[in-house]
Write a protein that holds these residues in place. Structure first.
Motif, PDB file in Angstrom:
ATOM      1  N   GLN A  20       0.828  -1.214   0.000  1.00 25.26           N
ATOM      2  CA  GLN A  20       0.000   0.000   0.000  1.00 25.26           C
ATOM      3  C   GLN A  20       0.860   1.260   0.000  1.00 25.26           C
ATOM      4  N   GLY A  21       2.139   1.089  -0.239  1.00 21.34           N
ATOM      5  CA  GLY A  21       3.038   2.239  -0.256  1.00 21.34           C
ATOM      6  C   GLY A  21       3.368   2.767   1.116  1.00 21.34           C
ATOM      7  N   LYS A  22       3.158   1.933   2.134  1.00 22.52           N
ATOM      8  CA  LYS A  22       3.441   2.347   3.508  1.00 22.52           C
ATOM      9  C   LYS A  22       4.708   1.642   3.984  1.00 22.52           C
ATOM     10  N   GLN A  23       5.298   2.194   5.012  1.00 17.75           N
ATOM     11  CA  GLN A  23       6.560   1.656   5.498  1.00 17.75           C
ATOM     12  C   GLN A  23       6.415   1.103   6.910  1.00 17.75           C
ATOM     13  N   GLN A  29       6.527   0.129  19.094  1.00 21.29           N
ATOM     14  CA  GLN A  29       5.523   0.763  19.955  1.00 21.29           C
ATOM     15  C   GLN A  29       4.682   1.786  19.198  1.00 21.29           C
ATOM     16  N   VAL A  30       4.915   1.916  17.911  1.00 16.91           N
ATOM     17  CA  VAL A  30       4.140   2.847  17.088  1.00 16.91           C
ATOM     18  C   VAL A  30       2.696   2.376  17.009  1.00 16.91           C
ATOM     19  N   ASN A  31       1.789   3.337  17.156  1.00 18.92           N
ATOM     20  CA  ASN A  31       0.360   3.044  17.068  1.00 18.92           C
ATOM     21  C   ASN A  31      -0.015   2.688  15.631  1.00 18.92           C
ATOM     22  N   LEU A  32      -0.884   1.699  15.488  1.00 18.65           N
ATOM     23  CA  LEU A  32      -1.279   1.225  14.158  1.00 18.65           C
ATOM     24  C   LEU A  32      -1.955   2.312  13.330  1.00 18.65           C
ATOM     25  N   GLU A  33      -2.689   3.190  13.990  1.00 18.03           N
ATOM     26  CA  GLU A  33      -3.351   4.282  13.258  1.00 18.03           C
ATOM     27  C   GLU A  33      -2.323   5.207  12.623  1.00 18.03           C
ATOM     28  N   GLU A  34      -1.214   5.399  13.289  1.00 15.71           N
ATOM     29  CA  GLU A  34      -0.164   6.295  12.770  1.00 15.71           C
ATOM     30  C   GLU A  34       0.422   5.787  11.464  1.00 15.71           C
ATOM     31  N   ALA A  68      -3.256  -2.343  19.583  1.00 16.85           N
ATOM     32  CA  ALA A  68      -3.107  -0.922  19.266  1.00 16.85           C
ATOM     33  C   ALA A  68      -1.764  -0.581  18.624  1.00 16.85           C
ATOM     34  N   THR A  69      -0.770  -1.402  18.858  1.00 16.19           N
ATOM     35  CA  THR A  69       0.574  -1.087  18.352  1.00 16.19           C
ATOM     36  C   THR A  69       1.109  -2.225  17.474  1.00 16.19           C
TER      37      THR A  69
END
Length: 83
Positions: A20-23, A29-34, A68-69
């Motif tokens: 999807q062009g995301k990294q 610990q990064v939030n999935l929404e971010e 969440a993460t």
């Protein structure tokens, strides 16, 4: 049943994001929404894990609400393989 390591699951997650062009972030610990990782992405990741281990993962929707993460996703899929 074979199992995937945390690193292998992480690689599959990175592939789902990359499609999807995301990294994939370095920090678990990064939030999935971010990072834009949605429930459909989780479903795709779970299917990829199932394909790799040649077995079905059984989980309930309420269990997913606690995720969440990135670390939560990896922990959850690791636990499912061992249950």
């Amino acid at each position: 049943m074979s199992t995937l390591s945390r690193d292998q699951i992480r690689t599959l997650m990175a592939e789902v994001l990359a499609a999807q062009g995301k990294q994939m972030p370095d920090d678990e610990q990064v939030n999935l929404e971010e990072i834009g990782f949605r429930s459909l992405d989780f479903s795709e990741l779970a299917l990829r894990v199932e394909d790799e281990i040649d077995d079905e993962l059984n989980f309930d929707a309420p269990e997913l609400r606690r995720i969440a993460t990135v670390s939560d996703v990896l922990d959850f899929l690791e636990q499912l393989q061992s249950s």
